[in-house]
Design a protein around this motif. Structure first.
Motif, PDB file in Angstrom:
ATOM      1  N   GLN A   1       0.816  -1.213   0.000  1.00  0.00           N
ATOM      2  CA  GLN A   1       0.000   0.000   0.000  1.00  0.00           C
ATOM      3  C   GLN A   1       0.848   1.260   0.000  1.00  0.00           C
ATOM      4  OE1 GLN A   1      -2.543  -0.609   3.404  1.00  0.00           O
ATOM      5  NE2 GLN A   1      -3.935  -1.982   2.290  1.00  0.00           N
ATOM      6  N   ARG A   2       2.043   1.181   0.588  1.00  0.00           N
ATOM      7  CA  ARG A   2       2.948   2.328   0.592  1.00  0.00           C
ATOM      8  C   ARG A   2       3.783   2.427  -0.680  1.00  0.00           C
ATOM      9  NH1 ARG A   2       4.091   0.416   5.750  1.00  0.00           N
ATOM     10  NH2 ARG A   2       6.025  -0.451   4.932  1.00  0.00           N
ATOM     11  N   GLY A   3       3.724   1.386  -1.501  1.00  0.00           N
ATOM     12  CA  GLY A   3       4.509   1.392  -2.729  1.00  0.00           C
ATOM     13  C   GLY A   3       5.876   0.758  -2.590  1.00  0.00           C
ATOM     14  N   ASP A   4       6.169   0.149  -1.432  1.00  0.00           N
ATOM     15  CA  ASP A   4       7.458  -0.513  -1.247  1.00  0.00           C
ATOM     16  C   ASP A   4       7.492  -1.872  -1.946  1.00  0.00           C
ATOM     17  OD1 ASP A   4       8.409   1.555   0.385  1.00  0.00           O
ATOM     18  OD2 ASP A   4       7.511   0.665   2.157  1.00  0.00           O
ATOM     19  N   VAL A   5       6.342  -2.514  -2.037  1.00  0.00           N
ATOM     20  CA  VAL A   5       6.213  -3.810  -2.708  1.00  0.00           C
ATOM     21  C   VAL A   5       5.436  -3.612  -4.000  1.00  0.00           C
ATOM     22  CG1 VAL A   5       5.081  -6.078  -2.562  1.00  0.00           C
ATOM     23  CG2 VAL A   5       6.415  -5.229  -0.637  1.00  0.00           C
ATOM     24  N   ARG A   6       5.856  -4.277  -5.057  1.00  0.00           N
ATOM     25  CA  ARG A   6       5.204  -4.134  -6.361  1.00  0.00           C
ATOM     26  C   ARG A   6       3.721  -4.490  -6.277  1.00  0.00           C
ATOM     27  NH1 ARG A   6       8.831  -7.937  -8.256  1.00  0.00           N
ATOM     28  NH2 ARG A   6       7.037  -8.977  -9.173  1.00  0.00           N
ATOM     29  N   SER A   7       2.930  -3.807  -7.067  1.00  0.00           N
ATOM     30  CA  SER A   7       1.485  -4.004  -7.030  1.00  0.00           C
ATOM     31  C   SER A   7       1.065  -5.368  -7.578  1.00  0.00           C
ATOM     32  CB  SER A   7       0.781  -2.898  -7.839  1.00  0.00           C
ATOM     33  OG  SER A   7       1.207  -2.928  -9.194  1.00  0.00           O
ATOM     34  N   ASP A   8       1.924  -6.006  -8.390  1.00  0.00           N
ATOM     35  CA  ASP A   8       1.561  -7.293  -8.983  1.00  0.00           C
ATOM     36  C   ASP A   8       1.930  -8.485  -8.098  1.00  0.00           C
ATOM     37  OD1 ASP A   8       4.291  -6.831  -9.361  1.00  0.00           O
ATOM     38  OD2 ASP A   8       4.376  -8.104 -11.142  1.00  0.00           O
ATOM     39  N   VAL A   9       2.498  -8.243  -6.928  1.00  0.00           N
ATOM     40  CA  VAL A   9       2.890  -9.327  -6.030  1.00  0.00           C
ATOM     41  C   VAL A   9       1.656  -9.919  -5.352  1.00  0.00           C
ATOM     42  CG1 VAL A   9       4.082  -9.861  -3.856  1.00  0.00           C
ATOM     43  CG2 VAL A   9       5.230  -8.495  -5.613  1.00  0.00           C
ATOM     44  N   ASP A  10       1.524 -11.238  -5.404  1.00  0.00           N
ATOM     45  CA  ASP A  10       0.479 -11.962  -4.678  1.00  0.00           C
ATOM     46  C   ASP A  10       0.944 -12.066  -3.221  1.00  0.00           C
ATOM     47  OD1 ASP A  10      -1.019 -14.006  -3.400  1.00  0.00           O
ATOM     48  OD2 ASP A  10      -1.471 -14.955  -5.326  1.00  0.00           O
ATOM     49  N   VAL A  11       0.323 -11.283  -2.352  1.00  0.00           N
ATOM     50  CA  VAL A  11       0.799 -11.168  -0.969  1.00  0.00           C
ATOM     51  C   VAL A  11       0.764 -12.508  -0.243  1.00  0.00           C
ATOM     52  CG1 VAL A  11       0.216 -10.210   1.296  1.00  0.00           C
ATOM     53  CG2 VAL A  11       0.353  -8.717  -0.697  1.00  0.00           C
TER      54      VAL A  11
END
Length: 228
Positions: free
Chosen positions: A147-157
């Protein structure tokens, strides 16, 4: 009999758990008796059984104690203010300190927990609870970072959290079994690089400090110095 204060009770409990950790790590679960724990603790038989009615109860309490300590540390670390990269590197440092010689006994006991889960429903249930608490923490951490943009948006959490969990448990298992072939000083940067390249937004990485991220971006490498 004078009433024992809560602080004294907690101190005794910690003393018993420390003795049990030593015994289980040195001898294994089945080879350890309650008498071994009594001798290692320096307390009486009655004192031990007043806190832990059986060896399995002691084993389970030790599992809970370890998990609670680790998650409390990580929760405090990641909820405090500061750059995500700094906190992530501190968490990695904490994990690799666990793999050093002085903390290998704790790691050995962790493997004992996993092995005994297949033989005891109580231990299995407790291990499932421990694993789920770790999964939930990792999912919370990655969701917040995404949500902060540290992890890519396409990553399956959920999948990424499961892989991180499996990676940590696998390194732990290889270390305890004496099967790890790469020195910790070489493994650590490779571990960081793998997570950074696989999860981080290149413009706002989870592990690299800002100056290193900028240099990596200019060089087109985005790495921490470890080779994969």
């Amino acid at each position: 009999m004078p009433k024992i204060s809560p602080a004294h009770e907690q101190q005794r409990r910690e003393q018993i758990l420390a003795a049990a950790m030593t015994c289980f790590a040195r001898q294994g679960y089945h080879a350890t008796s309650m008498d071994d724990v009594v001798r290692a603790s320096g307390l009486s038989v009655g004192a031990i059984y007043s806190y832990f009615p059986s060896k399995e109860d002691l084993f389970l309490a030790l599992s809970d104690h370890r998990a609670e300590q680790t998650l409390a540390y990580l929760n405090e670390l990641f909820r405090r203010p500061g750059p995500m990269a700094d906190k992530s590197r501190e968490a990695v440092d904490y994990f690799f300190r666990m793999l050093s010689d002085e903390l290998v006994p704790m790691a050995r006991v962790t493997i004992e927990f996993l092995a005994e889960a297949a033989k005891s429903e109580r231990i299995k249930e407790r291990q499932q609870r421990r694993c789920e608490s770790i999964r939930q923490f990792l999912q919370w951490l990655l969701t917040e970072a995404q949500q902060r943009g540290d992890v890519r948006s396409d990553v399956d959490v959920a999948a990424a959290a499961e892989l991180m969990f499996a990676l940590n448990e696998g390194i732990l298992l290889l270390t305890v079994a004496g099967l790890r072939k790469v020195d910790l000083e070489a493994l650590k940067p490779a571990y960081v690089s793998l997570l950074d390249r696989g999860l981080s937004n290149p413009g706002n990485p989870m592990f690299l400090p800002p100056e290193a991220a900028a240099a990596a971006s200019r060089n087109g490498t985005h790495s921490t110095g470890g080779s994969l």
